[in-house]
Design a protein around this motif. Structure first.
Motif, short mmCIF file in Angstrom:
data_model
loop_
_atom_site.label_atom_id
_atom_site.label_comp_id
_atom_site.label_asym_id
_atom_site.label_seq_id
_atom_site.Cartn_x
_atom_site.Cartn_y
_atom_site.Cartn_z
N PRO A 268 0.83 -1.21 0.00
CA PRO A 268 0.00 0.00 0.00
C PRO A 268 0.86 1.26 0.00
O PRO A 268 1.89 1.33 0.66
CB PRO A 268 -0.82 -0.13 1.29
N SER A 269 0.43 2.24 -0.77
CA SER A 269 1.23 3.42 -1.03
C SER A 269 0.84 4.60 -0.15
O SER A 269 -0.32 5.02 -0.15
CB SER A 269 1.08 3.82 -2.50
N ALA A 270 1.82 5.12 0.58
CA ALA A 270 1.57 6.35 1.35
C ALA A 270 1.35 7.52 0.41
O ALA A 270 0.56 8.43 0.70
CB ALA A 270 2.74 6.62 2.29
N GLU A 271 2.04 7.51 -0.74
CA GLU A 271 1.89 8.62 -1.69
C GLU A 271 0.49 8.69 -2.26
O GLU A 271 -0.01 9.78 -2.57
CB GLU A 271 2.92 8.46 -2.82
N GLU A 272 -0.17 7.54 -2.41
CA GLU A 272 -1.54 7.51 -2.91
C GLU A 272 -2.56 7.67 -1.79
O GLU A 272 -3.76 7.63 -2.03
CB GLU A 272 -1.80 6.19 -3.65
N GLY A 273 -2.08 7.80 -0.56
CA GLY A 273 -2.98 7.95 0.58
C GLY A 273 -3.56 6.65 1.08
O GLY A 273 -4.49 6.64 1.89
N VAL B 234 -2.02 4.52 2.93
CA VAL B 234 -1.52 4.35 4.29
C VAL B 234 -1.44 5.72 4.92
O VAL B 234 -0.93 6.67 4.31
CB VAL B 234 -0.13 3.68 4.31
N SER B 235 -1.95 5.84 6.13
CA SER B 235 -1.92 7.12 6.82
C SER B 235 -0.53 7.37 7.39
O SER B 235 0.34 6.49 7.40
CB SER B 235 -2.94 7.14 7.95
N ALA B 236 -0.32 8.59 7.89
CA ALA B 236 0.96 8.93 8.51
C ALA B 236 1.21 8.10 9.75
O ALA B 236 2.35 8.00 10.22
CB ALA B 236 0.99 10.41 8.86
N LYS B 237 0.17 7.48 10.30
CA LYS B 237 0.33 6.64 11.49
C LYS B 237 0.62 5.18 11.12
O LYS B 237 0.68 4.33 11.99
CB LYS B 237 -0.93 6.72 12.35
N GLY B 238 0.76 4.91 9.82
CA GLY B 238 1.08 3.55 9.40
C GLY B 238 -0.13 2.65 9.27
O GLY B 238 0.02 1.43 9.16
N GLN B 239 -1.34 3.21 9.29
CA GLN B 239 -2.54 2.41 9.23
C GLN B 239 -3.17 2.48 7.83
O GLN B 239 -3.10 3.52 7.16
CB GLN B 239 -3.56 2.92 10.27
N LEU B 240 -3.79 1.37 7.41
CA LEU B 240 -4.46 1.35 6.13
C LEU B 240 -5.64 2.31 6.13
O LEU B 240 -6.36 2.44 7.13
CB LEU B 240 -4.98 -0.06 5.82
N VAL B 241 -5.85 2.99 5.02
CA VAL B 241 -7.00 3.86 4.83
C VAL B 241 -7.95 3.13 3.89
O VAL B 241 -7.78 3.14 2.66
CB VAL B 241 -6.59 5.23 4.27
N ALA B 242 -8.96 2.47 4.47
CA ALA B 242 -9.82 1.58 3.70
C ALA B 242 -10.53 2.32 2.57
O ALA B 242 -10.61 1.82 1.44
CB ALA B 242 -10.84 0.91 4.62
N SER B 243 -11.05 3.51 2.86
CA SER B 243 -11.80 4.23 1.83
C SER B 243 -10.92 4.58 0.64
O SER B 243 -11.37 4.56 -0.51
CB SER B 243 -12.42 5.49 2.42
N ARG B 244 -9.65 4.92 0.91
CA ARG B 244 -8.75 5.25 -0.20
C ARG B 244 -8.40 4.01 -1.01
O ARG B 244 -8.34 4.07 -2.25
CB ARG B 244 -7.49 5.91 0.36
N LEU B 245 -8.18 2.88 -0.35
CA LEU B 245 -7.90 1.63 -1.07
C LEU B 245 -9.07 1.24 -1.95
O LEU B 245 -8.87 0.71 -3.05
CB LEU B 245 -7.57 0.52 -0.08
N HIS B 246 -10.28 1.48 -1.50
CA HIS B 246 -11.44 1.16 -2.34
C HIS B 246 -11.45 2.01 -3.61
O HIS B 246 -11.92 1.56 -4.66
CB HIS B 246 -12.73 1.38 -1.55
N ARG B 247 -10.91 3.24 -3.51
CA ARG B 247 -10.86 4.09 -4.70
C ARG B 247 -9.70 3.71 -5.60
O ARG B 247 -9.84 3.59 -6.81
CB ARG B 247 -10.76 5.56 -4.28
N THR B 248 -8.50 3.56 -5.02
CA THR B 248 -7.32 3.30 -5.84
C THR B 248 -7.30 1.87 -6.39
O THR B 248 -6.68 1.63 -7.43
CB THR B 248 -6.04 3.55 -5.03
N ARG B 249 -7.94 0.94 -5.71
CA ARG B 249 -7.95 -0.47 -6.15
C ARG B 249 -9.38 -0.90 -6.49
O ARG B 249 -9.76 -2.05 -6.25
CB ARG B 249 -7.38 -1.37 -5.05
N SER B 250 -10.14 -0.02 -7.05
CA SER B 250 -11.55 -0.31 -7.32
C SER B 250 -11.72 -1.51 -8.25
O SER B 250 -12.64 -2.32 -8.08
CB SER B 250 -12.25 0.91 -7.91
N GLY B 251 -10.83 -1.64 -9.23
CA GLY B 251 -10.93 -2.78 -10.14
C GLY B 251 -10.72 -4.09 -9.45
O GLY B 251 -11.39 -5.09 -9.74
N LEU B 252 -9.81 -4.14 -8.51
CA LEU B 252 -9.54 -5.38 -7.76
C LEU B 252 -10.78 -5.79 -6.97
O LEU B 252 -11.18 -6.96 -6.98
CB LEU B 252 -8.35 -5.15 -6.83
N PHE B 253 -11.41 -4.83 -6.27
CA PHE B 253 -12.60 -5.17 -5.50
C PHE B 253 -13.76 -5.57 -6.41
O PHE B 253 -14.55 -6.47 -6.08
CB PHE B 253 -12.99 -4.00 -4.59
#
Length: 564
Positions: free
Chosen positions: A525-530, A532-551
């Motif tokens: 997961p890319s911090a540059e794409e948002g 992963v947060s600055a706290k090192g945690q996954l940002v689920a909503s952003r992953l749903h946007r950046t990896r929409s095709g996978l889901f």
């Protein structure tokens, strides 16, 4: 109640006419009339030789700045900024990494009445001209609207951008008086639920927050805290709250690189040298410390000899890590005769970092605690859950967008709508505590109309997967069942994960709990794409946007594994 906590404090719960619960404490907010600049001047006067901050010097050693030096150098830099033409209220954006140079600039802006902005580094990493042309950097630039931007030495300068060495020489300037409503900083939200927004931070917000800490946690004033910190300064956790908690209480801050397995040796050396009394961070750092404890218990114990309190974000620790931390505390208590208190809290950029703190040692993760003294929380029924809403003197005046200020999402009573759900539950001592109950934005509905409590469900499934997975993101909105993207632990086999999920599904067969299909992430997961947060945690909503095709492929049964 844990030693060093406010004795006799109580949570007060009132039911409003609309049925919502209003939470306050019986503690009085004291000291909020003080200003953070007054605290800096106080410690520079009474303890000028006390170390304010140390940081890596780039040559394998460390450099430091003492309170007396920090005040003098901030006044000199204030004079140079004023000679450049800046006036109180002007905005100074910074791309300096956390360090002594960044500290000097932050304090100079505080004393000069300038609005300091630490720009998020990733969108600006390849920017060679100012104003920038890259889309996200250009958008953030328009929101920040800086009068000056300060660059690290060696970066291309020009126009409003320069290095501190490019400022004109000038004598030190006298401190400018500040009022509680004056903006002193702008921070950007993480952007996990949309485009990052600017949040103005006033001097009064800092004072009310830090004064409330001092009431809720008197140990901060009993002995100046010593903190090792790695949090990035473009977020309020590190760049505002941790920094000014140290200045407010006359403590010492020691900057370290972000935690990593490779860097734990240097971290343990630093811990042994400075003897931290307080740990503030996120579970990523605690996990690495527990890994080091398993491998080198004597070395870790030496670095934790003076440690009295560990603070972490209350909703973000998995049960396995909690159990390891409990064993660690028991072992250190046997060695040193005192038990480390584990503390948690809850906050947001819109509140200058903090909204709730626990009043003492917690017995389980997920506890958010009580509202800050002098502040309020309301639990308001929202779509079948109780939304946490917050009101108090540390609430920001507005957001900042490309078109200027616009209002925070306040309800009719002036409470900030957090989008998080909470509930009241008693702790082992019988005291009611606010607990995290998931994010409203993470929840979704299946095609049947059944709601999925995604935030809480994620934690439960991770507990079942144990060491096989580091994290996961649930999907399935609008479909007939759940899918999951899983970040497998190193060496974990897909067969073992499928077997663990099969057991989970047998125990939780409902359409809103069972995992119909899953895939292992083949990417970081890319911090540059948002992602992963600055706290090192996954940002689920952003992953749903950046990896929409996978889901989409998972939900259409085109990829992934089926638990058997």
């Amino acid at each position: 109640m844990t030693e060093g906590m406010a004795p006799g404090a109580r949570l007060q719960v009132d039911r409003r006419e609309d049925g919502a619960l209003r939470l306050t404490t019986d503690q009085t907010l004291l000291g909020a009339e003080s200003d953070i600049a007054c605290k800096l001047r106080h410690w520079a006067r009474v303890a000028p030789d006390r170390m304010l901050m140390t940081a890596p010097d780039g040559a394998g050693g460390r450099a430091g700045l003492r309170y007396g030096e920090a005040l003098l150098e901030a006044r000199r830099l204030h004079g140079r900024l004023a000679a450049r033409g800046l006036r109180p209220g002007d905005r100074v954006a910074s791309l300096l990494p956390a360090g002594l140079e960044a500290l000097r600039l932050r304090l100079a802006c505080l004393l000069g009445g300038f609005v300091h902005i630490t720009l998020p580094p990733h969108p600006f990493r390849a920017v060679a001209q100012f104003p920038p042309e890259a889309p996200e950097a250009a958008r953030l630039w328009r929101v920040a609207a800086p009068d000056l931007v300060v660059l690290p030495a060696g970066c291309p300068a020009g126009g409003p951008a320069l290095a501190l060495t490019d400022l004109p020489e000038a004598p030190a300037a006298p401190d400018r008086p500040g009022a509680p409503q004056d903006w002193t900083a702008i921070f950007f939200t993480s952007g996990s639920t949309g485009a990052a927004k600017g949040v103005p931070i006033t001097r009064g917000m800092i004072s009310s927050c830090q004064a409330a800490y001092a009431v809720a946690w008197p140990f901060l004033a009993e002995e100046p805290p010593v903190l090792i910190d790695w949090m990035p300064w473009n977020h309020v956790f590190g760049g505002l709250d941790n920094l000014f908690k140290i200045v407010w209480n006359g403590g010492s801050l020691h900057l370290a690189p972000p935690p990593s397995a490779e860097g734990m040796g240097a971290m343990l050396d630093l811990m042994a040298e400075v003897r931290p009394s307080l740990s503030i961070g996120v579970p990523l750092g605690l996990k690495l410390l527990m890994d080091a404890w398993d491998a080198q218990p004597d070395r870790v114990a030496q670095g934790c000899a003076a440690l009295r309190h560990i603070f972490f974000a209350g909703a973000a620790m998995d049960p396995a890590l909690w159990d390891r931390l409990a064993g660690f505390r028991d072992a250190l208590a046997g060695r040193y005769g005192h038990r480390i208190a584990v503390l948690s809290g809850y906050g947001a950029t819109e509140a200058g970092s903090t909204m709730c703190l626990v009043p003492g040692d917690i017995a389980a993760p997920g506890v958010l605690g009580w509202p800050l003294p002098g502040h309020e929380v309301a639990l308001v029924e929202t779509d079948g859950l109780s939304e946490i809403r917050f009101r108090g003197p540390n609430l920001a005046p507005c957001y900042l967008g490309e078109d200027g200020p616009f209002p925070l999402p306040l309800d009719a009573d002036g409470y900030y709508r957090t989008g998080d759900a909470g509930l009241l539950a008693p702790d082992p001592a019988g005291q009611p505590m606010l607990r995290f109950d998931g994010r409203l934005a993470e929840d979704f509905k299946l095609s049947s109309g059944i709601k999925v409590r995604a935030g809480l469900l994620r934690g439960r499934i991770l507990g079942r997967l144990g060491p096989l997975a580091s994290d996961l993101v649930l999907g399935g909105a609008g479909g007939d069942g759940l899918v999951a993207l899983i970040l497998a632990a190193p060496g974990a086999e897909v067969r073992a994960i499928a077997a663990a999920l099969d057991g989970w599904n047998r125990d939780n067969p409902g359409s809103s709990t069972a995992i119909r299909r899953f895939a292992l992430a083949d990417f970081t997961p890319s911090a540059e794409e948002g992602e992963v947060s600055a706290k090192g945690q996954l940002v689920a909503s952003r992953l749903h946007r950046t990896r929409s095709g996978l889901f989409a492929d998972l939900m259409a049964d085109r990829i992934g594994e089926v638990p058997r």
